[in-house]
Design a protein around this motif. Structure first.
Motif, short mmCIF file in Angstrom:
data_model
loop_
_atom_site.label_atom_id
_atom_site.label_comp_id
_atom_site.label_asym_id
_atom_site.label_seq_id
_atom_site.Cartn_x
_atom_site.Cartn_y
_atom_site.Cartn_z
N GLU A 29 0.82 -1.21 0.00
CA GLU A 29 0.00 0.00 0.00
C GLU A 29 0.85 1.25 0.00
OE1 GLU A 29 -3.23 0.49 -0.39
OE2 GLU A 29 -3.39 -1.66 -0.76
N SER A 30 1.96 1.22 0.75
CA SER A 30 2.84 2.40 0.75
C SER A 30 3.49 2.61 -0.61
CB SER A 30 3.92 2.22 1.83
OG SER A 30 4.85 1.21 1.48
N LEU A 31 3.80 1.52 -1.31
CA LEU A 31 4.37 1.64 -2.65
C LEU A 31 3.35 2.18 -3.64
CD1 LEU A 31 6.42 -1.69 -2.85
CD2 LEU A 31 7.32 0.61 -2.60
N LEU A 32 2.10 1.76 -3.50
CA LEU A 32 1.04 2.27 -4.37
C LEU A 32 0.83 3.77 -4.15
CD1 LEU A 32 -1.56 -0.64 -4.07
CD2 LEU A 32 -0.17 -0.09 -6.07
N SER A 33 0.89 4.19 -2.89
CA SER A 33 0.76 5.62 -2.59
C SER A 33 1.93 6.41 -3.16
CB SER A 33 0.67 5.83 -1.08
OG SER A 33 -0.48 5.20 -0.54
N ALA A 34 3.14 5.84 -3.05
CA ALA A 34 4.31 6.52 -3.60
C ALA A 34 4.22 6.62 -5.12
CB ALA A 34 5.58 5.76 -3.20
N ALA A 35 3.70 5.58 -5.77
CA ALA A 35 3.56 5.61 -7.23
C ALA A 35 2.56 6.68 -7.65
CB ALA A 35 3.12 4.24 -7.74
N GLU A 36 1.49 6.85 -6.88
CA GLU A 36 0.50 7.86 -7.22
C GLU A 36 1.12 9.26 -7.17
OE1 GLU A 36 -4.04 9.24 -5.93
OE2 GLU A 36 -3.03 7.58 -4.89
N ARG A 37 2.09 9.45 -6.28
CA ARG A 37 2.74 10.75 -6.17
C ARG A 37 3.86 10.95 -7.18
NH1 ARG A 37 2.66 9.06 -0.79
NH2 ARG A 37 4.91 8.67 -0.90
N ASN A 38 4.53 9.87 -7.56
CA ASN A 38 5.79 10.01 -8.29
C ASN A 38 5.82 9.44 -9.69
OD1 ASN A 38 7.59 11.09 -5.99
ND2 ASN A 38 6.78 9.22 -5.06
N ASN A 39 4.89 8.54 -10.03
CA ASN A 39 4.98 7.91 -11.34
C ASN A 39 4.72 8.93 -12.45
OD1 ASN A 39 3.79 6.36 -13.80
ND2 ASN A 39 4.82 4.80 -12.56
N PRO A 40 5.61 9.06 -13.43
CA PRO A 40 5.45 10.07 -14.49
C PRO A 40 4.19 9.86 -15.34
CG PRO A 40 7.71 9.23 -14.46
CD PRO A 40 6.90 8.35 -13.55
N GLN A 41 3.76 8.63 -15.50
CA GLN A 41 2.57 8.40 -16.30
C GLN A 41 1.34 9.03 -15.66
OE1 GLN A 41 2.09 4.32 -17.87
NE2 GLN A 41 4.10 3.88 -17.02
N ILE A 42 1.23 8.93 -14.34
CA ILE A 42 0.10 9.54 -13.64
C ILE A 42 0.19 11.06 -13.75
CG2 ILE A 42 -0.95 9.86 -11.38
CD1 ILE A 42 -0.23 7.01 -10.71
N SER A 43 1.40 11.60 -13.59
CA SER A 43 1.58 13.05 -13.72
C SER A 43 1.23 13.52 -15.12
CB SER A 43 3.02 13.43 -13.37
OG SER A 43 3.34 13.06 -12.04
N ALA A 44 1.65 12.76 -16.14
CA ALA A 44 1.34 13.13 -17.52
C ALA A 44 -0.16 13.09 -17.76
CB ALA A 44 2.06 12.19 -18.49
N ALA A 45 -0.84 12.09 -17.21
CA ALA A 45 -2.30 12.00 -17.37
C ALA A 45 -2.99 13.19 -16.71
CB ALA A 45 -2.81 10.69 -16.77
N ALA A 46 -2.48 13.63 -15.56
CA ALA A 46 -3.05 14.79 -14.89
C ALA A 46 -2.88 16.05 -15.74
CB ALA A 46 -2.39 14.98 -13.52
N GLU A 47 -1.74 16.17 -16.41
CA GLU A 47 -1.53 17.34 -17.27
C GLU A 47 -2.43 17.29 -18.50
OE1 GLU A 47 0.16 19.93 -16.49
OE2 GLU A 47 0.79 19.01 -14.61
N ARG A 48 -2.69 16.10 -19.03
CA ARG A 48 -3.64 15.99 -20.15
C ARG A 48 -5.03 16.45 -19.73
NH1 ARG A 48 -0.74 11.16 -21.27
NH2 ARG A 48 -2.28 9.93 -20.14
#
Length: 436
Positions: A29-48
């Protein structure tokens, strides 16, 4: 007394396994939370999505009033009188003398656009909703990648422990063979073969450690950040081999129906199809009359904001491009074709979803069955190894039998590890296929 000790040891193993499982879940769960904050794909989707929201705001702005101000000056060699426009606006002021200064403010509003502006705004809203749906699916994909990479790390670590255990058993057997050789009971070839087995097991340990390092790298990429130190801590092999995989009663039809409700791709295709329909409506509206209104205030004279000439003005205009050579019709037909295409893609996506759910459930069922067989195989391999070692020590068994039994035991432990973490990976795939 022996039975009590066995029961106590068994209960301690179960308790340790339950504690390790809870720690695993917390770390994941801690890794999933870290990925939500740091994974570039999620950040790119937010910018789209942010870009889509900006386009929606731009489309909405086209429907509202627009205000403008203009100033200008004219210098001429002689006096004359003429109406001139103010800085390209719809307002005009008279030139009263050779040097004239003019200023104006203006408010314009589209009164009727044939529905094209409203349709474009609605299309932009649907595009924004589709972008949000794609962003949600991107996060689900990242979560699935993190889960699978995490289980790959744990599987590699467990197989590393298996390799180390096999190497330890090989060294024990080598020591036993050397002891029997020194006593003149066995031939030198037994020692040589034992040395080869030790070297082979050490190579397996090196390969297993490299596989763990590679799996760690893949997990770090999936998370998008450095991994916590807790990931290095390995669960004891005995605890891993005793952990039970959860059983599932697959109901494929119900799971597929639930996936149809949850999968973001179906929402995306539906939204984009509706967007294409709105774009077709917007293109068609361009062939209808466009009505614009404007109000303003203009002043002109021998200085800016003079008293010589000033008055409020108002204007109303109608523009009707009733024939454009077929350009609007072509855009309309294109948008309608895009809408139909997306509907076909939606139907195909339903088939893909059904396939993915079915495959995930099949993999889960297969891994569960393999785990049951692997556990039986492990129990038999342990007993076979114990007997082979005992027979070799008593000089009634061969060195080859002992070596084969050790290899079979190592393979059995590895099969249990593989089957268990295949279950975990299949669970992750089913979660992803269900759109959760």
């Amino acid at each position: 007394m022996y039975i009590r000790r066995f029961i106590a040891a068994f209960m301690m193993t179960l308790a340790a396994s339950a504690a390790a499982s809870a720690a695993d879940d917390a770390l994941l769960e801690s890794l999933l939370s870290a990925a939500e904050r740091n994974n570039p794909q999620i950040s790119a989707a937010a910018e789209r999505t942010a870009a889509a929201e900006a386009r929606l705001a731009g489309a909405a702005a086209q429907m509202g009033p627009k205000a403008a101000a203009a100033m200008g000056a004219l210098w001429s060699g002689g006096d004359f009188e003429k109406e001139v426009g103010v800085m390209g606006t719809a307002l005009s002021v008279p030139v009263l003398e050779s040097h004239t200064y003019a200023a104006a403010v203006m408010l314009t509003q589209t009164i009727y656009s044939g529905g094209s502006l409203q349709a474009r705004k609605e299309a932009a809203r649907l595009a924004k909703d589709a972008s949000e749906a794609r962003g949600a699916r991107t996060k689900q994909g990242v979560d699935n990648a993190v889960r699978r990479a995490y289980y790959a790390v744990r599987s590699a670590q467990a197989k590393e422990l298996v390799a180390e255990e096999a190497a330890s058993l090989a060294k024990e057997h080598k020591a036993q063979a050397e002891k029997l050789f020194n006593a003149g009971i066995v031939a030198k070839s037994d020692v040589l073969r034992s040395n080869v087995a030790v070297a082979s097991s050490e190579l397996d340990v090196i390969r297993a450690r490299n596989a763990t390092a590679v799996a760690m790298t893949a997990l770090r990429r999936a998370v998008g950040a450095d991994l916590p130190e807790e990931i290095e801590k390995k669960e004891p092999l005995s605890s891993i081999l005793s952990r039970e995989g959860r059983s599932y009663g697959a109901d494929t039809s119900a799971d597929v129906a639930a996936a149809y409700e949850s999968r973001e791709e179906l929402k995306t295709y539906s939204l984009l199809s509706r967007q294409a329909e709105k774009l077709a409506r917007a293109a068609k509206g361009l062939l209808l009359p466009q009505i614009l209104g404007a109000v303003g205030y203009a002043a002109a004279g021998d200085s800016f904001f003079p008293d010589d000439y000033s008055e409020p003005v108002a204007a109303l205009g109608v523009y009707w491009n009733f024939y454009d050579g077929g350009a609007a019709k072509a855009k309309t037909d294109e948008a309608k074709a895009n809408a139909r295409e997306l509907l076909f893609l939606l139907d195909d996506m339903k088939n893909v979803i059904r396939m993915e759910v079915t495959q995930a459930e099949s993999s889960l069922s297969s891994a569960g069955s393999r785990l049951e067989v692997a556990r039986r195989q492990l129990a038999e391999s342990r007993e076979d190894y114990r007997i082979a070692q005992r027979r070799y020590a008593e000089s009634v068994g061969t060195n080859l039998d002992a070596l084969d039994a050790r290899l079979a035991l190592a393979n059995s432990m590895s099969e249990v590890v593989t089957a268990f973490y295949d279950i975990k990976s299949a669970e992750a795939d089913l979660i992803y296929a269900m759109g959760r």
